[in-house]
Design an enzyme around this catalytic site. Structure first.
Site, PDB file in Angstrom:
ATOM      1  CG  ASN A 110      -1.967   1.022   1.205  1.00  0.00           C
ATOM      2  OD1 ASN A 110      -1.900   1.958   0.410  1.00  0.00           O
ATOM      3  ND2 ASN A 110      -2.967   0.884   2.069  1.00  0.00           N
ATOM      4  CD  GLU A 146      -5.181  -1.356   4.875  1.00  0.00           C
ATOM      5  OE1 GLU A 146      -5.903  -0.744   5.679  1.00  0.00           O
ATOM      6  OE2 GLU A 146      -4.159  -0.858   4.399  1.00  0.00           O
TER       7      GLU A 146
HETATM    8  N1  ING Z   1      -8.147   2.313   7.782  1.00  0.00           N
HETATM    9  C1  ING Z   1      -8.492   2.559   9.107  1.00  0.00           C
HETATM   10  C2  ING Z   1      -7.657   3.606   9.827  1.00  0.00           C
HETATM   11  O1  ING Z   1      -6.727   3.345  10.541  1.00  0.00           O
HETATM   12  C3  ING Z   1      -9.422   1.701  11.126  1.00  0.00           C
HETATM   13  C4  ING Z   1      -8.589   1.308   9.936  1.00  0.00           C
HETATM   14  C5  ING Z   1     -10.792   1.943  10.970  1.00  0.00           C
HETATM   15  C6  ING Z   1      -8.834   1.844  12.351  1.00  0.00           C
HETATM   16  C7  ING Z   1     -11.562   2.318  12.079  1.00  0.00           C
HETATM   17  C8  ING Z   1      -9.582   2.219  13.477  1.00  0.00           C
HETATM   18  C9  ING Z   1     -10.961   2.471  13.347  1.00  0.00           C
HETATM   19  O2  ING Z   1      -8.053   4.745   9.697  1.00  0.00           O
HETATM   20  C10 ING Z   1      -6.940   2.116   7.156  1.00  0.00           C
HETATM   21  N2  ING Z   1      -6.989   1.951   5.807  1.00  0.00           N
HETATM   22  O3  ING Z   1      -5.874   2.081   7.752  1.00  0.00           O
END
Ligand code: ING
Length: 310
Positions: A110, A146
């Site tokens: 990524n 991911e």
């Molecule tokens: N997405 C989210 C982020 O860290 C996440 C994963 C979602 C973490 C909701 C905590 C709460 O913003 C990515 N793509 O990292």
């Protein structure tokens, strides 16, 4: 004489699963032109800005998965973005899934790049903190795979001298981890740019949902202040492939103050004149790392992965 870098966070609304890269690029070019019209030097696009955020659903077929990756950058579909940036003389940040052949095998990351006003890629970063899970969780409202689709980034958090600034990058979940900012703070970073795809609902911690926007800005404001750096966050927002994602794209000063933020969940440009020397009053006083840090006491931060209850 102030060193001003005028920067835009170019928030994107949803990119649906059937939307082409060409369509996403057209939307980004429209925002790039707006940014140039407002005198911006740099425009920051979100994480995985070319397609829907495919880690949100389970796939098994390798060809289907690889179709979401870019094996060249610029690629045919992104070439118009590079060409327009060169024509407008504006730099940009772009997040995209990278498929590389390294060491004789496929590597999937990524990734995010920094491109200067000449259209030259001057920096690259591969996401280190991969949230979510590797296994299929069919009962969850959506997946966050991911850890299945990407490898952990292997480039560290470099800081690049570009566009008259010391610029660094991180991606999405990285912004929740203080280590990400500190590694760049220890390289004298002046501005950190990042993109994110953040669902409003966390199936594994639904009690956090009401605080999603608060946590989003909290971590970037803290990271900015504690490392005397500007932080620019660009969201891919709105309901994309059935997952409702946060907006809140923002520009945060080294003081930790929110300078500008998005007020929609669609394509929206947020911009500000950023004085790159604003961080100096912090890095020369309260966060004078050389004077105040005590690394001999920090060993556990590097040596230990998870918390240990002695
Ligand atoms: N997405 C989210 C982020 O860290 C996440 C994963 C979602 C973490 C909701 C905590 C709460 O913003 C990515 N793509 O990292």
């Amino acid at each position: 004489m102030s060193r001003i870098l005028t920067v835009a966070a170019a928030q994107l609304g949803p990119i649906q699963r059937d939307e082409s890269r060409a369509s996403a690029v057209r939307r980004m070019i429209a925002l790039m032109r707006q940014a140039k019209g407002h005198g911006c030097d740099l425009v920051v696009f979100p994480e995985a800005a070319l397609t829907a955020f495919f880690p949100h659903w389970w796939m098994e077929d390798e060809a289907e998965i690889d179709a979401y990756f870019e094996s060249a950058m610029p690629s045919n579909e992104t070439a118009p973005l590079f060409a327009e940036a060169q024509r407008l003389e504006i730099g940009f940040h772009l997040g995209y899934p990278e498929l590389a052949i390294e060491g004789g095998r496929k590597r999937r990351f990524n990734t995010a790049i920094l491109v200067d006003k000449s259209g030259t890629i001057v920096g690259k970063y591969r996401k280190i903190h991969l949230p979510g899970h590797a296994e299929h969780r069919p009962d969850a409202a959506y997946q966050n795979l991911e850890k299945r689709y990407f490898e952990t980034g292997d480039l560290g958090w470099p800081v690049f001298e570009a566009m008259g600034a010391r610029l660094g990058m991180m991606i999405c979940n990285d912004r929740r981890w203080p280590e990400s900012y500190r590694v760049m703070g220890l390289q004298g970073v002046e501005m950190i740019v990042l993109g994110y795809n953040t669902p409003k609902h966390n199936p594994w911690a639904p009690d956090h949902d009401r605080l999603g926007e608060f946590h989003n800005h909290l971590v970037m404001q803290a990271g900015a202040y504690q490392n005397a750096s500007w932080v620019i966050g660009a969201a891919k927002a709105g309901v994309e492939a059935g997952v409702d994602q946060l907006g809140g794209s923002c520009i945060i000063a080294p003081s930790g103050e929110l300078v500008a933020q998005a007020v929609t969940e669609g394509d929206e440009l947020v911009f500000a004149r950023c004085d790159l020397d604003l961080g100096k009053s912090y890095s020369r006083s309260v966060f004078n790392f050389a004077m105040h840090r005590e690394p001999q006491c920090y060993g556990m931060i590097v040596e230990r992965k998870g918390a240990v209850i002695a």
